[in-house]
Design an enzyme around this catalytic site. Structure first.
Site, mmCIF file in Angstrom:
data_model
loop_
_atom_site.group_PDB
_atom_site.id
_atom_site.type_symbol
_atom_site.label_atom_id
_atom_site.label_comp_id
_atom_site.label_asym_id
_atom_site.label_seq_id
_atom_site.Cartn_x
_atom_site.Cartn_y
_atom_site.Cartn_z
ATOM 1 N N ASP A 159 22.457 7.477 -29.660
ATOM 2 C CA ASP A 159 21.558 8.288 -28.846
ATOM 3 C C ASP A 159 21.867 9.752 -29.171
ATOM 4 O OD1 ASP A 159 19.627 9.090 -27.101
ATOM 5 O OD2 ASP A 159 20.285 7.831 -25.453
HETATM 6 C C1 BGC Z 1 17.321 9.536 -24.776
HETATM 7 C C2 BGC Z 1 16.717 8.541 -25.731
HETATM 8 C C3 BGC Z 1 15.740 9.221 -26.630
HETATM 9 C C4 BGC Z 1 16.453 10.326 -27.374
HETATM 10 C C5 BGC Z 1 15.590 11.056 -28.378
HETATM 11 C C6 BGC Z 1 17.840 10.778 -25.483
HETATM 12 O O1 BGC Z 1 18.154 11.760 -24.580
HETATM 13 O O2 BGC Z 1 18.352 8.925 -24.037
HETATM 14 O O3 BGC Z 1 16.139 7.494 -25.016
HETATM 15 O O4 BGC Z 1 15.141 8.307 -27.495
HETATM 16 O O5 BGC Z 1 16.917 11.270 -26.433
HETATM 17 O O6 BGC Z 1 14.659 11.846 -27.801
#
Ligand code: BGC
Length: 758
Positions: free
Chosen positions: A289
């Site tokens: 993530d």
């Molecule tokens: C989130 C993800 C997301 C990623 C990219 C993160 O903060 O937890 O679910 O896909 O950002 O935007």
């Protein structure tokens, strides 16, 4: 000898085709092409494939210390293999060009974006979509989203989120498939298939099941919080939707921010290596993530970024999103032997595989297509699709005096409420390229559909917010400003029916939007209180992205329709349901509590040694100030028609291993409208080597039954349906007594029993 012959053949055929390297030859299998590419890549080029950075002004996480110029330079050097948040045919084309014109091997960039419930045409938020219990509708929503996103150069969406979500306080419950592993597994498979197809078309995109795993169990419902999940719950509840996504062929998996049982999941090799890659045979790649590798330091699990990168890599994390840890340290880690070359190659192989599957090596620019972009975004066809899907997601919670559907004879209807003419909230949070204020409002929808003889009157009643609204802005909800009450009360007094649109702002759910109160703003409840004093015919249309505490609303309003955050065509879809052109068919994918104090609340709980008893004479597992069950249980939803279940029957009261039994029931539509019902089948395993849930959903069928008609419904139950992750730490069915329960929600069920015999 054979291998040598094969390699020679490959080389010869590539030369004949005028290609410099065999990996450019689309006649070869993907594995052969990956083998060839890996054999000629330098260490630096390999590491580059595992680096993903944000190449846009849109931030979906904390910023890094980089700049557009820096990113551009490093793409040219082949040190960045994937970017996120870059979107538009033109911009993605330009970025791809940097690779094609400057790098040695021209390995296309992979472009990712959070396309969560639509791209420009918005569909209902995932929790709403799940309420349709209609996998065809789910798949359609993903197909449309993929077509729109793909036309703008996006290859990869960070969806579906399949975190089991039992806690209404957690803002990201909105992005989920709810509380149940079986239903979420169906959602996972449908969305993966919808986004990906077979990945070979330029209208499909790679999917990403996230967040692996357990993020939905954040303690106290507070986002990013720690999680404690037993092996039993992990396997029986948390992992099944991920497994379903893998079986549906999901191209990628994202890990998460939570630490689980003392180890951040980004650093969890049991999950990423043993279960996902080894046991399930997942052959795509795992992306971290956003900065979740960097956060290993903040968790107190790594000393510095180098250490964090080494831990993540060795735990099976393939691509680094936004930590710049692999970018800065992975080469060195491999040279020092802290990460093996074999481990590096495995990750690179996985990433390349996905790029090949997407066809990017054949035409890296294929996705960035201005013509398709223009035709596709917000097209009539796409809007029609979201309207069809949206109306299937609404859940009729209450319709006591049959206020709905709106009767044709009415001379007037008062439409009141802060969400009655709102054009933005229904678009939801995580809205990709949605155009602000582009949703059809309920007022717009209803004014086009009511008979000419019915006058539509409107008053806002109270405002939704007093200040900013927005993705990353702080926003201020209106809690107390009653300007507008008098006008609304006057209107209600003189109208035959009041339709009152209330609810949460869409920015109150989503990432970082956890809440300790799950009621709608106080001023909206006060508005309802005032209106029912002057008119008892109030039908509440609710919007929101989580199970709300609506105990006070329920006590006041005879009719409640839950419409979630219904997307671009929400107003039209709601209007069709209000006038009865579509008979509501949605069912709750989450339990609606009586109060926030019950959270986390879910139907598939364990029995406890003292389940609530019939009296108050002993100490039962209960609350002394509230019933412990849900106000509206999982699976609940009414129709304008009435359904009865009759003649539940099992083909046998014994099941032998490897055999099936049939479960039959008659579904009778006793009402006066044709309608759909979601017939649900639950089981209970009475005595096992580990305690089991009091009920577990194992099947459902959404069926249309004409008024007055009876339909025979048949489910087949097999040994597989009885399996669970047992005390032996494997999936197996244990012999003994099982109950089978069938009905229209998880509370009101008919029950029979059978025995599984060895
Ligand atoms: C989130 C993800 C997301 C990623 C990219 C993160 O903060 O937890 O679910 O896909 O950002 O935007």
């Amino acid at each position: 000898m054979r291998k040598l012959l094969l390699i020679t053949l490959i080389l010869v055929s590539s030369v004949v085709l005028g290609q410099e390297y065999p990996y450019q030859n689309s006649e070869l299998s993907i594995e052969e092409r990956v083998d060839n590419l890996l054999s000629i890549m330098t260490l630096e080029e390999k590491v580059g494939q595992l680096v993903q950075v944000n190449f846009s002004k849109v931030l979906t996480g904390p910023p890094a210390d980089d700049s557009d110029a820096f990113i551009r330079e490093n793409i040219k050097k082949g040190k960045i293999g994937s970017v996120l948040n870059l979107v538009s045919a033109e911009q993605t084309y330009e970025a791809q060009k940097l690779v094609q014109e400057h790098t040695r091997l021209k390995i296309p960039l992979l472009m990712g974006l959070d396309v969560i419930h639509g791209h420009q045409t918005m569909f209902p938020v995932p929790i709403g979509l799940t309420a349709s219990w209609d996998t065809g509708a789910m798949m359609l929503s993903a197909q449309v989203a993929a077509r729109e996103a793909a036309s703008q150069g996006v290859h990869w969406t960070f969806s579906p989120m399949v975190d089991i979500s039992r806690d209404a306080r957690w803002g990201r419950i909105m992005e989920s498939g709810g509380e149940d592993p079986y239903l979420s597994s169906q959602v996972a498979a449908a969305l993966v298939k919808g986004y990906q197809g077979d990945l070979s078309e330029v209208t499909t995109i790679a999917a990403c099941a996230k967040h692996f795993a357990g993020y939905g169990f954040a303690e106290g419902g507070r986002d990013y919080n720690t999680t404690e999940i037993s092996l039993n719950t992990l396997h029986n509840v948390v992992l099944p939707p991920f497994k379903a996504a893998v079986e549906a062929g999901v191209a990628t998996i994202m890990n998460g921010y939570n630490d689980m049982n003392g180890r951040p999941v980004t650093a969890n090799s049991y999950l990423q290596q043993d279960v996902l890659k080894d046991q399930w045979g997942f052959d795509g790649f795992v992306v971290s993530d956003w900065n979740s590798i960097g956060e290993l330091m903040i968790h107190g699990f790594a000393e510095d970024k180098k250490h964090a990168s080494s831990i993540a890599m060795n735990a099976g994390n393939d691509m680094d999103m936004m930590t710049y840890g692999y970018f800065n340290h992975l080469e060195e880690l491999v040279k020092e032997g802290q990460v093996s070359e074999a481990r590096l190659d495995e990750s690179v192989r996985r990433v390349l595989r996905v790029k090949f599957r997407l066809g990017l090596f054949e035409d890296p620019y294929a996705y960035s297509n201005k013509k398709r972009e223009k035709q596709e975004l917000g097209s009539k066809e796409n809007l029609a699709a979201t309207k069809e899907v949206a109306k299937k997601t609404f859940v009729l919670l209450k319709n006591d005096s049959k206020l709905l559907p709106i009767k044709k004879e009415l001379k007037n209807v008062a439409l009141i409420g802060p969400l009655a003419d709102h054009k933005d909230v229904a678009l939801g949070n995580w809205r990709a390229k949605a155009i602000t204020n582009s949703a059809v409002s309920i007022k717009e929808g209803l004014s086009g559909l009511l008979p000419k003889s019915t006058e539509l009157r409107y008053a806002e009643g109270c405002a939704l917010s007093t200040g900013n609204r927005g993705f990353l802005d702080q926003f201020e909800m209106n809690e107390s400003d009653t300007t507008g009450f008098n006008e609304a009360i006057e209107l209600a007094k003189n109208s035959e029916l009041v339709v009152l649109a209330l609810g949460e702002d869409c920015y109150q759910t989503g990432e970082g939007r956890s809440k300790v109160s799950i009621q709608i703003p106080e001023v909206q409840i006060e508005l309802l209180e005032e209106l029912v004093k002057v008119n008892s015919n109030v039908a509440v249309v609710l919007m929101g992205g989580r199970p709300l505490d609506i105990t006070r609303i329920e006590a006041l309003a005879p009719t409640i329709l839950m419409t979630w955050l219904g997307g671009s065509e929400a107003g039209n879809a709601i209007a069709e349901v209000l006038i009865g052109e579509y008979n509501p068919s949605g069912k709750l994918p989450v339990s609606f509590p009586r109060s926030v104090g019950q959270e986390p609340l879910y139907y598939n709980r364990k029995s406890t040694g003292r389940p609530t008893g019939p009296d108050n004479k002993v100490n039962w597992s209960r609350y002394i100030d509230s019933p412990h069950d849900a106000l509206y249980p999982f699976g609940f939803g009414l129709s304008y028609s009435d359904f009865e279940y009759a003649d539940l029957e099992l083909s046998s009261d014994k099941m032998k291993r490897g055999e099936e039994i049939e479960v039959k029931v008659n579904l009778v539509n006793t009402g006066s409208y044709d309608g759909e019902e979601v017939v649900q089948l639950y089981i209970r395993d009475h005595v096992s080597s580990m305690t089991r849930h009091v009920k577990e959903l194992k099947g459902f069928q959404k069926v249309m039954v004409k008024a007055g008609e009876t339909k025979g419904i048949v489910f087949k139950l097999s040994e597989k349906d009885l399996e669970f992750f047992s005390a032996n730490q494997k999936w197996e069915a244990e012999p003994g007594k099982f109950s089978v329960m069938v009905g229209g929600n998880s509370r009101d069920l008919q029950e029979l029993a059978f025995t599984l015999e060895d």
